[in-house]
Scaffold this active site. Structure first.
Site, PDB file in Angstrom:
ATOM      1  N   CYS A   1       0.779  -1.150  -0.009  1.00 40.51           N
ATOM      2  CA  CYS A   1      -0.099  -0.054   0.066  1.00 40.51           C
ATOM      3  C   CYS A   1       0.784   1.298  -0.032  1.00 40.51           C
ATOM      4  CB  CYS A   1      -0.843   0.014   1.032  1.00 40.51           C
ATOM      5  SG  CYS A   1      -1.906  -1.387   1.118  1.00 40.51           S
TER       6      CYS A   1
ATOM      7  N   HIS B   1      -3.566   7.126   2.761  1.00 34.33           N
ATOM      8  CA  HIS B   1      -4.007   5.727   2.003  1.00 34.33           C
ATOM      9  C   HIS B   1      -5.372   5.147   2.790  1.00 34.33           C
ATOM     10  CE1 HIS B   1      -3.741   1.678   1.154  1.00 34.33           C
ATOM     11  NE2 HIS B   1      -3.670   1.471   2.446  1.00 34.33           N
TER      12      HIS B   1
ATOM     13  N   ASN C   1      -9.873  -0.401  -0.313  1.00 39.39           N
ATOM     14  CA  ASN C   1      -8.668  -0.478  -0.127  1.00 39.39           C
ATOM     15  C   ASN C   1      -8.062  -0.760  -1.403  1.00 39.39           C
ATOM     16  OD1 ASN C   1      -5.714  -0.383   0.320  1.00 39.39           O
ATOM     17  ND2 ASN C   1      -6.183  -1.290   2.407  1.00 39.39           N
TER      18      ASN C   1
HETATM   19  N1  COA Z   1     -18.719  -9.239   8.631  1.00 38.35           N
HETATM   20  C1  COA Z   1     -18.990  -9.489   9.859  1.00 38.35           C
HETATM   21  N2  COA Z   1     -18.006  -9.658  11.044  1.00 38.35           N
HETATM   22  C2  COA Z   1     -16.878 -10.030  10.688  1.00 38.35           C
HETATM   23  C3  COA Z   1     -16.230  -9.517   9.471  1.00 38.35           C
HETATM   24  C4  COA Z   1     -17.147  -9.139   8.308  1.00 38.35           C
HETATM   25  N3  COA Z   1     -16.675  -8.745   7.137  1.00 38.35           N
HETATM   26  N4  COA Z   1     -15.107  -9.649   9.462  1.00 38.35           N
HETATM   27  C5  COA Z   1     -14.782 -10.066  10.911  1.00 38.35           C
HETATM   28  N5  COA Z   1     -15.856 -10.063  11.390  1.00 38.35           N
HETATM   29  C6  COA Z   1     -16.063 -10.613  12.737  1.00 38.35           C
HETATM   30  C7  COA Z   1     -14.789 -11.339  13.457  1.00 38.35           C
HETATM   31  O1  COA Z   1     -14.792 -12.738  12.949  1.00 38.35           O
HETATM   32  C8  COA Z   1     -14.989 -11.038  14.664  1.00 38.35           C
HETATM   33  O2  COA Z   1     -15.811 -12.164  15.455  1.00 38.35           O
HETATM   34  P1  COA Z   1     -15.514 -12.635  16.774  1.00 38.35           P
HETATM   35  O3  COA Z   1     -15.416 -11.855  17.732  1.00 38.35           O
HETATM   36  O4  COA Z   1     -16.913 -13.548  16.897  1.00 38.35           O
HETATM   37  O5  COA Z   1     -14.406 -13.504  16.558  1.00 38.35           O
HETATM   38  C9  COA Z   1     -15.725  -9.752  14.837  1.00 38.35           C
HETATM   39  O6  COA Z   1     -16.070  -9.358  13.775  1.00 38.35           O
HETATM   40  C10 COA Z   1     -14.783  -8.646  15.389  1.00 38.35           C
HETATM   41  O7  COA Z   1     -13.573  -8.583  14.785  1.00 38.35           O
HETATM   42  P2  COA Z   1     -12.343  -7.841  14.969  1.00 38.35           P
HETATM   43  O8  COA Z   1     -11.337  -8.326  14.038  1.00 38.35           O
HETATM   44  O9  COA Z   1     -12.182  -7.329  16.448  1.00 38.35           O
HETATM   45  O10 COA Z   1     -12.983  -6.414  14.522  1.00 38.35           O
HETATM   46  P3  COA Z   1     -12.385  -4.871  14.079  1.00 38.35           P
HETATM   47  O11 COA Z   1     -13.087  -3.825  14.567  1.00 38.35           O
HETATM   48  O12 COA Z   1     -10.884  -4.975  14.482  1.00 38.35           O
HETATM   49  O13 COA Z   1     -12.350  -4.761  12.416  1.00 38.35           O
HETATM   50  C11 COA Z   1     -11.002  -4.975  10.447  1.00 38.35           C
HETATM   51  C12 COA Z   1     -11.664  -5.574  11.593  1.00 38.35           C
HETATM   52  C13 COA Z   1     -10.264  -5.926   9.583  1.00 38.35           C
HETATM   53  C14 COA Z   1     -11.825  -3.923   9.871  1.00 38.35           C
HETATM   54  C15 COA Z   1     -10.106  -3.921  11.148  1.00 38.35           C
HETATM   55  O14 COA Z   1      -9.245  -4.730  12.095  1.00 38.35           O
HETATM   56  C16 COA Z   1      -8.887  -3.310  10.243  1.00 38.35           C
HETATM   57  O15 COA Z   1      -9.504  -2.735   9.297  1.00 38.35           O
HETATM   58  N6  COA Z   1      -7.806  -3.632  10.144  1.00 38.35           N
HETATM   59  C17 COA Z   1      -6.929  -3.140   9.401  1.00 38.35           C
HETATM   60  C18 COA Z   1      -6.951  -3.696   7.936  1.00 38.35           C
HETATM   61  C19 COA Z   1      -6.130  -3.086   6.899  1.00 38.35           C
HETATM   62  O16 COA Z   1      -6.348  -1.972   6.862  1.00 38.35           O
HETATM   63  N7  COA Z   1      -5.285  -3.823   6.105  1.00 38.35           N
HETATM   64  C20 COA Z   1      -4.808  -3.202   5.127  1.00 38.35           C
HETATM   65  C21 COA Z   1      -3.496  -2.297   5.641  1.00 38.35           C
HETATM   66  S1  COA Z   1      -2.695  -1.587   4.349  1.00 38.35           S
END
Ligand code: COA
Length: 326
Positions: free
Chosen positions: A113, A253, A283
């Protein structure tokens, strides 16, 4: 003293729109969850026939037109991408051929990214050294082809696209002030694709085990992204004796609205001065910043003399920032 200046921008996104509601039919997710956790409402995805060079070509044509530069006048083509059409030739070479840029040399830079800002730093250094004059810088990624469409943790986040800028030297006090890049390879397994390279080449087993798909520790990536984007923004501002309050507009980004809001808050940057378009595109990895820049320029949000701050973060880990006087 020679400085590098962006003289034209362009972007190209796939026509196919996939909304959160469309994804509800594929994985166990909801529009509410994706919107609240990420800010993404829809993304554009390449069809099975489309690849990185197709979008790069169109983005490049728009940027060249805006700059009033002919492809044959380019002497360098830099492409930030981790999703080239194929392992080789590079997308830079493919693009050179598509554009008919016979006087240029083309190559790719792999920085996920942060890919656009990494290539921008090279373009900046080449212009300052006097080695190259007319440079096309492209950021493109087609991550939809590397995402496991059964993994709700990752498939909702990414989209495809390309953005491009044309750069030339200037002696005016305008243009790229600085570009800072950084990496920490020890944290590579936070966000990566294990298979498809020389370590785990494509095989029936690697495909069966999904080694060619993106693996991500979302929670960890989130925390490091906020800290790192704030740090690299502060670093470039301090290095150039600029107060965060002097920044006219920030082009970050586009990974997650909560990451962008947290970084803006830490930098005391009002959200109305921050370009956000991830609701429409998700993204797009190396393409987010040049696409957002192009939109902001075409919408008239960026004006002559504005001070622009860019910051990126991605797998590797990699990070980068840029300061530009428009
Ligand atoms: N729909 C519904 N539920 C989802 C899901 C989806 N698409 N993806 C994950 N979940 C669930 C998980 O399984 C978890 O369930 P559990 O508690 O039963 O295990 C729950 O939602 C919470 O997950 P969590 O990972 O704590 O959520 P979060 O608030 O951290 O959000 C992301 C997850 C991935 C959106 C967030 O962590 C994020 O954006 N991270 C950065 C990723 C990124 O930007 N990557 C590229 C970098 S360049």
């Amino acid at each position: 003293m020679l400085q590098a200046r962006i003289i034209g921008t362009g972007a190209c996104l796939p026509e196919k729109v996939v909304t959160n509601h469309d994804l509800e039919k594929i994985v166990d997710t909801s529009d509410k969850w994706v919107t609240e956790r990420t800010g993404i409402k829809e993304r554009r995805l390449a069809t099975s026939e489309e690849a990185a060079s197709d979008f790069s070509y169109k983005a490049a044509r728009h940027a060249l037109k805006a700059a009033g530069v002919k492809a044959r006048d380019l002497d360098l083509i830099l492409v930030g991408t981790v999703t080239p059409d194929s392992p080789f030739p590079s997308t830079g070479c493919v693009l050179q051929s598509m554009l008919g840029a016979k006087n240029a040399v083309g190559f790719d830079v792999s920085a996920t990214c942060s890919g656009f800002l990494y290539t921008l730093s090279l373009a900046d250094a080449y212009v300052r050294s006097g080695r190259y004059k007319k440079i096309l810088v492209v950021g493109t990624d087609i991550l939809s082809k590397f995402v496991d469409w059964e993994d709700r943790n990752t498939c909702v986040l990414f989209g495809d696209g390309a953005g491009a800028v044309v750069i030339e030297p200037t002696t005016k006090q305008k243009g790229i002030i600085d570009v800072v890049i950084g990496s920490d390879g020890r944290l590579g397994d936070m966000l990566y694709i294990p298979g498809g390279g020389s370590r785990i080449p494509a095989s029936k087993e690697s495909i069966r085990d999904g080694q060619h798909f993106i693996k991500m520790n979302g929670n960890e990536v989130f925390k490091v992204a906020v800290k790192t984007m704030e740090r690299v923004s502060r670093e470039i501002l301090k290095k150039n004796n600029i107060d965060p309050g002097e920044v006219s507009i920030m082009v970050p980004h586009q990974a997650n609205i909560r990451i962008i809001q947290a970084v803006a808050k830490r930098l005391k940057m009002p959200m109305e001065n921050v370009v956000v378009n991830l609701d429409k595109y998700g993204n797009t990895s190396a393409a987010t910043i040049p696409i957002a820049l192009d939109e902001a320029v075409r919408e008239g949000r960026i004006r002559d003399g504005d001070l622009i701050l860019m910051a990126a973060f991605g797998g590797g880990l990699t990070w980068a920032s840029a300061l530009i006087r428009w």
